[in-house]
Design an enzyme around this catalytic site. Structure first.
Site, short mmCIF file in Angstrom:
data_model
loop_
_atom_site.label_atom_id
_atom_site.label_comp_id
_atom_site.label_asym_id
_atom_site.label_seq_id
_atom_site.Cartn_x
_atom_site.Cartn_y
_atom_site.Cartn_z
CB SER A 149 -6.22 -13.48 2.07
OG SER A 149 -6.70 -12.31 1.41
CD GLU B 249 -2.59 -1.74 2.22
OE1 GLU B 249 -2.43 -1.20 3.32
OE2 GLU B 249 -3.17 -2.84 2.07
P1 PGA Z 1 -4.66 -9.05 4.60
O1 PGA Z 1 -3.47 -7.97 4.63
O2 PGA Z 1 -4.30 -10.14 5.59
O3 PGA Z 1 -5.89 -8.30 4.99
O4 PGA Z 1 -4.73 -9.61 3.21
C1 PGA Z 1 -2.13 -8.37 4.75
C2 PGA Z 1 -1.23 -7.15 4.70
O5 PGA Z 1 -1.54 -6.19 4.00
O6 PGA Z 1 -0.18 -7.10 5.39
#
Ligand code: PGA
Length: 258
Positions: free
Chosen positions: A216, A100
Site C-alpha cells: 500500500s 501471492e
Molecule cells: P500494493 O501491492 O501496493 O497494491 O499493496 C504491493 C505488492 O504486492 O508488491
C-alpha cells in the site's frame, strides 16, 4: 552510504499488451526528470514484456521486470518460463517469492532458494520478497518468519551476484489492503534484515543492499517511508497502475537527499 532509491511497479495480472505499452510510455515520460536520482522498474505480465521492452529506452535506471520465472533452463515443465528466456526477452530483473506466489501458488522457502540463484545466474537482477502475515505479526512472530525467509535464500547468493539482489519487505497484511506499515514498523524490519545480511554476507554487502518496502505504498505515504534510513524505495502494486500517481512516488524518492 551511496544506495540509490529503487521504485518498481508490480502490475500483477493487469493490462493487455497495448495497455501495458501505453502505461510504460507514460511512466517513462512522467519520471524522466528523476531518472538520474531513482532507479525505476515496471513489471507487466509475461505476455506484455515485449511491448514494455519496446516502450522503455535502454538506460541503467530503467528496468523491465518480470513477475516470476522457473529455475530449470528447459525441459518438461509445461506452462513455465525460464530465467534465460526472460533475459532473452530483454528483461532486466525478476520478482521472486512475492507473497501471492507463496500463498496462492504454494512456493516454499526451499523452492525460492533454488529460484533466486538460478535467476541471478541467468544474468537477471532479482527482487526477492519477504514478509509476515497479520496472524504472524499479531503473534509477535514477525522476525521469526522474515528471518527464516532471509536465512533460506541469502546464503545461496554468491559474492559476485550480491549487487544484483534487492530484498523487498512486504508485510502481507499491508498488500492491497490500504493498510500501510508505519514508517517505524517498516524501518524496524528493514534494520533487522540489514543486520542479518551483515552476518550472512559481510558488513559491506549489507550496507550496499537495496531493501524496498512494499504494501500500500502511494503518493501520500511514500515520502515518510522513504525518509527512513534503511528503506531504499518501494515495490508498488495498485498505485503503480496510474502513471501520474506512480511518478509522484518516484518524485518522493528523488526529493530525499542522503
Ligand atoms: P500494493 O501491492 O501496493 O497494491 O499493496 C504491493 C505488492 O504486492 O508488491
Amino acid at each position: 552510504m551511496s544506495r540509490k532509491f529503487h521504485v518498481y511497479g508490480n502490475w500483477k495480472l493487469h493490462n493487455n499488451a497495448a495497455a501495458s505499452r501505453a502505461l510504460a510510455q507514460a511512466v517513462v515520460e512522467a519520471t524522466s526528470a528523476f531518472r538520474d536520482a531513482v532507479v525505476t522498474g515496471m513489471a507487466p505480465v509475461f505476455l506484455s514484456l515485449a511491448a514494455v521492452r519496446e516502450a522503455v529506452p535502454a538506460h541503467p535506471h530503467l528496468k523491465v521486470v518480470a513477475q516470476n520465472g522457473y529455475p530449470a533452463p528447459k525441459g518438461a515443465f509445461t506452462g513455465e518460463v525460464s530465467f534465460a528466456l526472460l533475459k532473452d526477452a530483454g528483461c532486466d530483473a525478476v520478482l521472486i517469492g512475492h507473497s501471492e506466489r507463496r500463498q496462492i501458488f504454494g512456493e516454499t522457502d526451499a523452492f525460492l532458494a533454488e529460484k533466486v540463484p538460478a535467476a541471478l545466474a541467468a544474468g537477471l537482477e532479482v527482487v526477492f520478497c519477504v514478509g509476515e502475515t497479520l496472524d504472524e505479526r499479531e503473534a509477535g512472530r514477525t522476525w521469526e518468519v522474515v528471518g527464516r525467509q532471509i536465512d533460506a535464500v541469502l546464503p545461496k547468493v554468491d559474492a559476485a551476484s550480491r549487487a544484483r539482489l534487492i530484498v523487498a519487505y512486504e508485510p502481507v497484511w499491508a498488500i492491497g489492503t490500504g493498510r500501510t506499515a508505519t514508517p517505524a514498523q517498516a524501518q524496524e524490519v528493514h534494520r533487522l534484515i540489514r543486520d542479518r545480511v551483515a552476518q550472512l554476507w559481510d558488513a559491506a554487502g549489507a550496507a550496499e543492499l537495496i531493501i524496498q518496502y512494499g504494501g500500500s505504498v502511494k503518493a501520500e505515504n511514500a515520502a515518510e517511508l522513504f525518509a527512513c534510513p534503511d528503506i531504499d524505495g518501494g515495490l508498488v502494486g495498485g498505485a503503480a497502475l496510474d502513471a501520474a500517481g506512480f511518478a509522484k512516488i518516484v518524485a518522493a524518492a528523488a526529493a530525499i537527499r542522503r
